[in-house]
Design an enzyme around this catalytic site. Structure first.
Site, PDB file in Angstrom:
ATOM      1  N   LYS A 244       0.620  -1.336   0.031  1.00 46.66           N
ATOM      2  CA  LYS A 244      -0.053   0.102  -0.049  1.00 46.66           C
ATOM      3  C   LYS A 244       0.826   1.115  -0.210  1.00 46.66           C
ATOM      4  O   LYS A 244       1.869   1.209   0.818  1.00 46.66           O
ATOM      5  CB  LYS A 244      -0.965   0.125   1.365  1.00 46.66           C
ATOM      6  CG  LYS A 244      -1.898   1.027   1.309  1.00 46.66           C
ATOM      7  CD  LYS A 244      -2.758   1.144   2.454  1.00 46.66           C
ATOM      8  CE  LYS A 244      -3.829   2.040   2.566  1.00 46.66           C
ATOM      9  NZ  LYS A 244      -4.772   1.799   4.055  1.00 46.66           N
ATOM     10  N   SER A 316      -9.200   2.174   2.293  1.00 48.93           N
ATOM     11  CA  SER A 316      -8.206   2.926   1.684  1.00 48.93           C
ATOM     12  C   SER A 316      -7.065   1.800   1.177  1.00 48.93           C
ATOM     13  O   SER A 316      -6.369   2.124   0.643  1.00 48.93           O
ATOM     14  CB  SER A 316      -7.532   3.624   2.559  1.00 48.93           C
ATOM     15  OG  SER A 316      -7.050   3.113   3.849  1.00 48.93           O
ATOM     16  N   SER A 340     -10.067  -0.169   6.963  1.00 45.68           N
ATOM     17  CA  SER A 340      -9.344  -0.095   5.684  1.00 45.68           C
ATOM     18  C   SER A 340      -8.814  -1.447   5.089  1.00 45.68           C
ATOM     19  O   SER A 340      -8.559  -1.371   4.066  1.00 45.68           O
ATOM     20  CB  SER A 340      -8.435   0.942   5.647  1.00 45.68           C
ATOM     21  OG  SER A 340      -8.688   2.267   5.698  1.00 45.68           O
TER      22      SER A 340
END
Length: 627
Positions: A244, A316, A340
């Site tokens: 990420k 996210s 997330s």
């Protein structure tokens, strides 16, 4: 993620009384002024005693105007203070006390705030100066000097290389590792396969920010050379993966998904990246994070769900979930502060672990909240999640909240000795399968009296986040944010949260933790992974959860009857802090007799008369040959 402001309601009674009184005062002042003008205009004008001297009635008028102006100014000041204190729910102060507080703030409080800001808030992102107010989710505090023991992974044999690269892309970590160790494929060849998939599907899914091609081939070559020398670094040796894009990697952009920071390069090597690199894993891409780790909108677009490309991933960790689901990477590392990992994993149908708080170090990672942020794996299966967790867990010396967590080996857990609860929203197929495997399944309810769970999480996350992005907000950079109803709105509200009430929210959090601990009378429980209340409780307490794919259902309003798009069905298995191995073992048992987690999304074939909505031009790169 934040609580909404209530609209369409009358203000509290004291505030209504204050407004009525203010209106009465204004009307009275206007009436007095008009009356005064009438009196002044009726007075005969006298000749000035000298040329240019004002008439007596003009002197009288100016004097009265000056007096009224001072009264209005004092009234405006008091009214403004009342409005300010009203926003802080502090209307119980009288006017003299409000003025005293205002004076003290100007002389004492604001200078201290400015001094602190200069010391710790000059740069954004919270990468330095973590708060010493750290949270420890451990329930039993025992000092142990022993080193953390690695898990005993199952052996794999008889696996042969598939002819189709698509089949290779959806193999597990252990299967890919077996192909590498038996020289059926090299790490460099594997990197080539996944780089092609990243380039092929990213224009549709918008799930990748940076493809780290040069670094990937360099690391893959090193992995192959080490194996040729007889050096095996473990199950991740030579396996490609994605991070990420809140996780810093030197010489590559770490954009945080934000327009403001899209060209940012951090000279930091994140601790989790170090762990993976030392285990021989090969980084192929920095994957999409929602802007500043909020939802799935980022500066380059919005990440789509491979199972139904008309909808978005939510959460996210959008890139890690979408890329793992689509076979663009074998696994990825995401993060969670409040949903997330769980939300995008559930939407995209991947198996994921949000580990115990503190299990994985966070140095070099964008910080939202020091007492909530967690890093975890998104994978094809629970076995893969266990392998990745085993590599990345441990004490990070620069992360005050990280610690050694002494987990039992999930591959050795005797699940027949476990008592597992299931709550009302649990997927009963999981309950039935685990019961058939010998697990004692019982009805369960997690009880606690704290009613403000969601508000506690919002206070904690928003105030901490604002402390890390104070300069960003003060300089007006929040106006550039990709979704104005997200962080900008929440962090403006956070600006007026008093410190005492932030601390009080943490005291309430402590009460919640104690009540959950007392109520957690089973070894684990099965329940909805994306219920917002449970997401908040789980993150505030620091408990681990496994997100488990359990099936599919038809999408709403399908474009054609023959579409292959589906909505994934998932559930969660929750365990107490420091018992990640229990959740992993239960999911491994479930997945050993089911195949929901092995299904592939229809990104190449949506079905008859079904097309990608507004498809961008997809460029299929030429075959990448082994160098």
């Amino acid at each position: 993620m934040g609580s909404e402001i209530m609209t369409g309601r009358c203000p509290p009674l004291p505030l209504r009384r204050t407004r009525v009184l203010n209106l009465w005062l204004i009307i009275t002042l206007i009436q007095s002024t008009l009356f005064f003008f009438c009196i002044c205009s009726s007075i005969p004008k006298h000749q000035p005693s000298s040329i240019g001297a004002p008439a007596n009635n003009e002197i009288c008028a100016r004097h009265e105007f000056s007096r009224l102006e001072k009264r209005l100014k004092k009234f405006d000041n008091a009214s403004g203070l009342e409005r300010g204190f009203s926003m802080l729910d502090a209307e119980f102060f009288n006017e003299s006390k409000m003025l005293e507080i205002e004076k003290g703030a100007k002389e004492l409080t604001i200078p201290i705030i400015k001094d602190n800001r200069k010391i710790v808030a000059a740069t954004n992102g919270g990468l330095k100066y973590p708060s010493p107010l750290v949270f420890n989710s451990e329930w039993k505090r025992e000092e142990m000097d022993d080193d953390v023991k690695s898990f005993s992974y199952p052996s794999v044999s008889g696996v042969t290389r598939p002819e189709n690269e698509e089949d290779i892309a959806f193999m597990t970590i252990l299967e890919l590792g077996h192909l590498i160790r038996t020289s059926q494929i090299s790490s460099e060849e594997l990197v080539g396969i996944f780089l092609k998939r990243l380039k092929r599907y990213n224009p549709v899914l918008e799930a990748v920010i940076t493809i780290t091609e040069d670094l990937a081939y360099k690391q893959a070559k090193q992995a192959d050379q080490l194996l040729a020398q007889g050096v095996d670094l473990g199950p991740l040796h030579g396996i490609p993966y994605g991070l990420k894009d809140i996780i810093a990697v030197p010489e590559y952009k770490t954009t945080w998904g934000s327009t403001t920071f899209k060209d940012q390069v951090l000279d930091i090597e994140a601790w989790v990246y170090k762990r993976l690199k030392s285990a021989g894993a090969v980084l192929v891409g920095k994957l999409v994070t929602g802007s500043l780790a909020y939802d799935d909108i980022w500066f380059g677009g919005r990440t789509r769900n491979p199972w139904n490309i008309e909808e978005f991933t939510t959460g996210s960790s959008a890139g890690p979930a979408a890329c793992t689901s689509a076979g663009m990477v074998p696994f990825a590392i995401g993060s969670e502060t409040a949903g997330s990992i769980t939300y995008p994993a559930a939407r995209c149908g991947v198996t994921a672990l949000r580990p115990t708080f503190g299990a994985v170090g966070r140095t070099g990672v964008l910080s939202l909240s020091e007492s909530l942020d967690k890093l975890g794996p998104l994978c094809r299966s629970a076995v893969d999640c266990a392998i990745v967790l085993d590599v990345i867990r441990g004490k990070d010396p620069d992360d005050f909240s990280s610690r050694k967590i002494f987990l039992d080996d999930p591959f050795s857990v005797d699940i027949t000795k476990l008592t597992v609860g299931y709550i009302e929203d649990a997927e009963m197929e999981v309950v039935d399968v685990l019961r058939s495997k010998g697990v004692n399944m019982v009805p369960f309810k997690l009880n606690y009296t704290v009613e403000s769970v969601q508000g506690i999480l919002n206070f904690t996350m928003d105030v901490d986040m604002l402390a890390h992005f104070d300069t960003w907000q003060r300089s007006g950079q929040d106006d550039e944010f990709e979704a104005q109803d997200q962080w900008p709105t929440e962090l403006r509200r956070a600006r007026v949260i008093p410190a005492v009430d932030y601390i009080q929210s943490q005291r309430a959090r402590g009460k919640l933790i104690q009540e959950v601990k007392e109520s957690f009378t089973v070894d684990a429980f099965v329940g909805n992974a994306t219920d917002w209340e449970k997401v908040c409780v789980g993150n505030l307490v620091g408990m681990p959860i496994m997100v488990v794919p359990v099936g599919f259902k038809k999408i709403q309003d399908p474009p054609t009857n023959g579409t292959r798009r589906r909505s994934t069905v998932t559930t969660g298995i929750y365990a107490p802090p420091d018992h990640d191995h229990i959740a992993l073992a239960l999911v491994m048992a479930y997945q050993s007799v089911t195949d929901h987690h092995k299904q592939r999304p229809p990104i190449d074939n949506l079905g008859p008369y079904d097309t990608i909505p507004n498809p961008p031009k997809v460029v299929i790169p030429p075959r990448i040959l082994k160098s």
